[in-house]
Enzyme design. Structure first.
Site, mmCIF file in Angstrom:
data_model
loop_
_atom_site.group_PDB
_atom_site.id
_atom_site.type_symbol
_atom_site.label_atom_id
_atom_site.label_comp_id
_atom_site.label_asym_id
_atom_site.label_seq_id
_atom_site.Cartn_x
_atom_site.Cartn_y
_atom_site.Cartn_z
ATOM 1 N NE ARG A 92 24.813 22.346 3.603
ATOM 2 C CZ ARG A 92 23.487 22.372 3.438
ATOM 3 N NH1 ARG A 92 22.684 22.379 4.471
ATOM 4 N NH2 ARG A 92 22.976 22.374 2.236
ATOM 5 C CE LYS A 136 20.465 17.982 2.436
ATOM 6 N NZ LYS A 136 20.719 18.169 0.999
#
Ligand code: ADP
Ligand code: ADP
Ligand code: ZN
Length: 214
Positions: free
Chosen positions: A88, A13
């Site tokens: 998240r 990422k």
């Protein structure tokens, strides 16, 4: 352009987000980097976050949301951003959706960098980060020109404490429980794009650019 990077710890990422940020002139916002910067400065937020990070657990939503909402208020976020490591959890994603809706706004793309668990441990054990500028390397897949030294600034490269194998396994199980559900959340909004994160870095980036420019 507002982009979210999804994917397991070590999926790539950050590697991709940095390139997207450079190509499109938008800030790369990594909650992990912000926590680590706070830790380095010894702020109360950094010390609190460390308790969780060292164990491979997520920092509580409340603390994370305060920090990120504050970051969004900065001037450089006006033309968008690429989010790396946030949201998240489902509550974090819902808070982000709500905050954007207030301005009749929404995320443009949620890009899932898909890498199976088997590849993750190898990725993480070889990850090295610059103590000074935060650049990321890999001892095998993306080595620096001089061993142990940052190409950008010459500072020392270190292994993150939470990249040790024991912690990595914890982080992976936390990922599957708390973060993976976001894939369906963004699929539900029609924003999800999946890229094969096992390909070489340059190839993954090309795939992402073709999605963003379609
Ligand atoms: P990685 O790049 O390996 O995915 P990060 O640098 O994004 O790891 O995150 C490191 C740690 O920081 C996480 O394991 C977690 O403890 C904390 N963290 C980062 N972002 C968040 C977030 N959005 N919510 C809760 N904790 C977070
Ligand atoms: P994340 O931000 O998802 O935790 P990183 O971008 O820090 O992941 O990448 C984790 C490690 O894997 C780093 O050492 C990085 O250099 C390496 N890496 C990233 N993308 C690839 C790739 N496509 N192939 C091989 N190694 C990669
Ligand atoms: Zn550096």
């Amino acid at each position: 352009m507002k982009i979210i990077m999804l994917g397991a710890p070590g999926a790539g990422k950050g590697t991709q987000a940095k390139q997207i940020a450079a190509k499109y002139g938008i800030p790369h916002i990594s909650t992990g980097d912000i926590f680590r910067a706070n830790l380095k400065e010894g702020t109360p937020l950094g010390l609190k976050a460390k308790e969780y990070m060292d164990k491979g657990l997520l920092v509580p939503d409340e603390l994370t949301l305060d920090l990120i909402m504050d970051r969004f208020a900065s001037d450089d976020c006006k033309n968008g951003y690429v989010l790396d490591g946030f949201p998240r959890t489902i509550p974090q994603a819902e808070a982000l959706t709500k905050a954007l809706e207030k301005n009749n706004d929404s995320i443009d793309f949620a890009i899932d960098v898909d890498v199976p668990d088997e590849n993750i441990v190898k990725r993480m054990s070889g990850r090295r980060a610059c103590v000074s500028c935060g650049a990321t390397y890999h001892v095998v897949f993306n080595p620096p020109k001089t061993e142990g030294k940052c190409d950008n600034c010459g500072a020392e490269l270190i292994q993150r404490a939470d990249d040790k194998p024991e912690t990595v396994l914890n982080r992976l199980s936390v990922y599957h429980k708390q973060t993976q559900p976001l894939i369906d959340y963004y699929k539900g909004f029609g924003k999800l794009k999946t890229v094969d994160g096992t390909k070489e870095m340059e190839e993954v980036f090309r795939e992402i650019v073709s999605i963003l420019e379609k």
